[in-house]
Motif scaffolding. Structure first.
Motif, short mmCIF file in Angstrom:
data_model
loop_
_atom_site.label_atom_id
_atom_site.label_comp_id
_atom_site.label_asym_id
_atom_site.label_seq_id
_atom_site.Cartn_x
_atom_site.Cartn_y
_atom_site.Cartn_z
N PRO A 306 0.90 -1.25 -0.02
CA PRO A 306 -0.24 -0.05 -0.08
C PRO A 306 0.88 1.24 0.11
O PRO A 306 0.40 2.45 0.42
CB PRO A 306 -0.84 0.03 1.28
N GLU A 307 2.09 1.08 -0.10
CA GLU A 307 2.92 2.29 0.03
C GLU A 307 2.80 3.51 -1.00
O GLU A 307 2.65 4.44 -0.50
CB GLU A 307 4.35 1.84 -0.22
N ASP A 308 2.38 3.03 -2.29
CA ASP A 308 2.14 4.10 -3.31
C ASP A 308 0.43 4.24 -3.48
O ASP A 308 0.06 5.31 -3.91
CB ASP A 308 2.70 3.80 -4.67
N ILE A 309 -0.28 3.32 -3.35
CA ILE A 309 -1.80 2.99 -3.55
C ILE A 309 -2.53 2.17 -2.59
O ILE A 309 -1.71 0.91 -2.50
CB ILE A 309 -1.97 2.96 -4.95
N SER A 310 -3.44 2.23 -2.03
CA SER A 310 -4.30 1.33 -1.37
C SER A 310 -5.20 0.64 -2.22
O SER A 310 -5.87 1.37 -3.10
CB SER A 310 -5.04 1.84 -0.07
N VAL A 311 -5.53 -0.40 -1.77
CA VAL A 311 -6.44 -1.34 -2.64
C VAL A 311 -7.49 -2.14 -1.57
O VAL A 311 -6.93 -2.48 -0.55
CB VAL A 311 -5.81 -2.33 -3.60
N THR A 312 -8.66 -2.11 -1.73
CA THR A 312 -9.66 -2.93 -1.00
C THR A 312 -10.50 -3.81 -1.91
O THR A 312 -10.79 -3.50 -3.03
CB THR A 312 -10.69 -1.81 -0.28
N GLY A 313 -11.12 -4.78 -1.06
CA GLY A 313 -11.91 -5.70 -1.90
C GLY A 313 -13.45 -5.67 -1.25
O GLY A 313 -13.75 -4.42 -0.57
N PHE A 314 -14.05 -6.86 -1.47
CA PHE A 314 -15.52 -6.93 -0.76
C PHE A 314 -15.75 -8.23 -0.85
O PHE A 314 -15.63 -8.99 -1.67
CB PHE A 314 -16.42 -6.00 -1.52
N ASP A 315 -16.22 -8.83 0.26
CA ASP A 315 -16.92 -10.21 0.43
C ASP A 315 -16.20 -10.92 1.31
O ASP A 315 -16.46 -12.07 2.04
CB ASP A 315 -16.81 -10.87 -0.83
N ASP A 316 -14.74 -10.64 1.52
CA ASP A 316 -13.88 -11.51 2.29
C ASP A 316 -13.74 -12.93 1.71
O ASP A 316 -14.09 -13.92 2.64
CB ASP A 316 -13.99 -11.54 3.76
N LEU A 317 -13.52 -13.36 0.64
CA LEU A 317 -13.37 -14.75 0.03
C LEU A 317 -12.16 -15.39 0.52
O LEU A 317 -11.40 -14.67 1.13
CB LEU A 317 -13.24 -14.74 -1.56
N PRO A 318 -12.23 -16.61 0.81
CA PRO A 318 -11.19 -17.46 1.20
C PRO A 318 -9.78 -17.07 1.14
O PRO A 318 -8.90 -16.91 2.00
CB PRO A 318 -11.41 -18.68 0.95
N PHE A 319 -9.43 -16.46 -0.12
CA PHE A 319 -7.99 -16.25 -0.62
C PHE A 319 -7.86 -14.64 -0.12
O PHE A 319 -6.71 -14.18 -0.03
CB PHE A 319 -7.95 -16.19 -1.96
N ALA A 320 -8.61 -13.90 0.42
CA ALA A 320 -8.53 -12.46 0.55
C ALA A 320 -7.22 -12.33 1.85
O ALA A 320 -6.41 -11.41 1.61
CB ALA A 320 -9.60 -11.88 0.99
N ALA A 321 -7.45 -13.13 2.80
CA ALA A 321 -6.42 -12.95 3.79
C ALA A 321 -5.04 -13.53 3.69
O ALA A 321 -4.00 -13.05 4.11
CB ALA A 321 -6.83 -13.72 5.06
N ASP A 322 -4.93 -14.23 2.34
CA ASP A 322 -3.68 -14.90 1.95
C ASP A 322 -3.03 -14.16 0.86
O ASP A 322 -1.95 -14.54 0.28
CB ASP A 322 -3.74 -16.18 1.59
N ALA A 323 -3.68 -13.19 0.18
CA ALA A 323 -3.03 -12.38 -0.88
C ALA A 323 -1.95 -11.55 -0.39
O ALA A 323 -1.72 -11.42 0.82
CB ALA A 323 -4.39 -11.40 -1.37
N ALA A 324 -1.26 -11.18 -1.42
CA ALA A 324 0.23 -10.30 -0.83
C ALA A 324 0.04 -8.86 -1.44
O ALA A 324 0.33 -8.84 -2.66
CB ALA A 324 1.23 -11.27 -1.61
N PRO A 325 -0.21 -7.89 -0.63
CA PRO A 325 -0.32 -8.21 0.75
C PRO A 325 -1.92 -8.35 1.22
O PRO A 325 -2.70 -8.52 0.17
CB PRO A 325 -0.22 -6.47 1.41
N ALA A 326 -2.10 -8.87 2.59
CA ALA A 326 -3.52 -9.42 2.88
C ALA A 326 -4.48 -8.23 2.34
O ALA A 326 -4.34 -6.77 2.68
CB ALA A 326 -3.26 -9.60 4.32
N LEU A 327 -5.67 -8.57 1.97
CA LEU A 327 -6.55 -7.59 1.40
C LEU A 327 -7.36 -6.96 2.69
O LEU A 327 -8.21 -7.67 3.31
CB LEU A 327 -7.35 -8.39 0.49
N THR A 328 -7.45 -5.73 2.55
CA THR A 328 -8.51 -4.88 3.37
C THR A 328 -10.01 -5.40 2.48
O THR A 328 -9.98 -4.73 1.43
CB THR A 328 -8.23 -3.54 3.64
N THR A 329 -10.84 -5.80 3.21
CA THR A 329 -12.14 -5.88 2.70
C THR A 329 -13.32 -5.82 3.53
O THR A 329 -13.09 -5.49 4.59
CB THR A 329 -12.11 -7.30 1.88
#
Length: 374
Positions: A306-329
């Motif tokens: 997130p140093e240059d830009i932040s990204v968020t998702g929605f739903d908190d699917l099983p892979f979201a916590a294991d993404a790199a970096p872990a996804l705010t959702t």
């Protein structure tokens, strides 16, 4: 008035015998003739009598589960959870047959499946995910669901608002929230969907946007889902409500890109957002899968998350916590909602009192969001 085989034959311009052959599939029929007959069946909403025609009001051991795309983890989790209550292993309970109906997002296919399920005298139908916001389709859908209920089938809506009956549908251009939609996802008198579990899409999107604003972000892009979908509209409304409360949102149209709920759509959408606004500091994605595509596109442009830009998702699917970096959702408890929908379909749980039940949406703050660069 009951539609007969003769009515279908007259509409299609063929004999009753030809209609019977098409429906039974036991005799070759020319392609154009078959198309005319099936179109007449749909237009007249003809229901074929089953083998137990003397028990016309009886229901079968079949339960239909309608999903947009079974390959999408969102619908896969829901369908699996629903089925766990319909045919539980080793439970000792009466089991039924779960049939997954994959609509591919097609309104026409959704209607066709409902007609087929009615012909099979389904005991229950579970419709998952957002609905298409088209007045003609909504009327046709509501009419089919009303007939299913009248025949004794349970209708469960999971992740979508209740449907207004055909004679009570509101004018889609006359919303009460200033956006052309209704003020809330709850039910109104004269609606279908007593067994309704709605997701707090507006509240979740608002909290997600408020999180980014609290970090100091002011130039925020939004990758929305397909237009004319309830889920898309509700999440976009929540996002824009947070912007408006903060005195922002003048560029909301320019900083919104619509697309499918897919990784490729997220990839292309993020590229488009950067073309429109190179100074973007954060991207909200319609769901976690879209967020993964957006992340890939942003990295290709040399941007760190997130140093240059932040990204968020929605739903908190099983892979979201294991993404790199872990996804705010935002976490929608899909499994729990699916289990409850399955219990409602089986008659194991009492329908929510006072109208639809709202499934909460919880903000999950992880490593993909941070304050913008000074």
């Amino acid at each position: 008035m009951t539609v007969t085989l003769a009515d279908v034959a007259a509409r299609a311009g063929v004999s009753a015998a030809t209609v019977s052959r098409v429906l039974n599939g036991n005799y070759p029929v020319a392609g154009d003739t078959r198309t005319r007959v099936l179109r007449a069946v749909e237009e007249l909403e003809y229901v074929v009598n089953g083998p137990a025609s003397s028990l016309a009001a009886a229901t079968s051991d079949l339960i239909g589960i309608l999903v947009n795309d079974i390959a999408d983890p969102f619908f896969g989790v829901l369908a699996s959870a629903v089925q766990s209550q319909i045919s539980p292993l080793g439970s000792g309970r009466v089991q039924k047959l779960a049939v997954i109906c994959n609509t591919g997002g097609s309104p026409e296919r959704e209607l066709t499946y409902l007609t087929l399920l009615q012909r099979q005298r389904a005991a229950a139908v579970v419709l998952t995910g957002g609905a298409v916001e088209d007045p003609a389709h909504t009327r046709a859908l509501a009419a089919r669901l009303r007939r299913l209920e009248a025949a004794g089938a349970r209708v469960i809506l999971c992740g979508r608002p209740p449907l207004a009956l055909p004679d009570t549908l509101p004018d889609p251009s006359a919303g009460t929230d200033g956006t052309g939609g209704t003020a809330d996802e709850g039910g109104e008198p004269g609606t279908i969907g007593r067994c309704t579990l709605t997701f707090d899409n507006r509240g979740g999107a608002r909290r997600l946007t408020e999180h980014l604003l609290s970090l100091g972000h002011r130039t925020v892009g939004y990758l929305a889902g397909p237009a004319a979908r309830t889920t898309t509209r509700h999440r976009l409304e929540g996002h824009r409500a947070a912007l408006a409360a903060a005195g922002l949102g003048a560029d909301r149209e320019r900083l919104t890109v619509h697309g499918a709920f897919t990784r490729s759509s997220g990839y292309e959408g993020a590229q488009e957002l950067l073309r429109r606004e190179p100074g973007l500091t954060a991207v909200l994605a319609a769901n976690d899968t879209v967020a993964l595509g957006a992340t890939a596109a942003l990295r290709e442009q040399g941007l760190r998350i997130p140093e240059d830009i932040s990204v968020t998702g929605f739903d908190d699917l099983p892979f979201a916590a294991d993404a790199a970096p872990a996804l705010t959702t935002v976490r929608i408890p899909l499994h729990e909602a699916g289990v409850r929908a399955g219990r409602l379909a089986m008659g194991l749980e009492t329908p929510p009192e006072g109208g639809p039940a709202t499934v909460p949406a919880d903000l999950m703050i992880r490593a993909s969001t941070a304050p913008p660069r000074p």
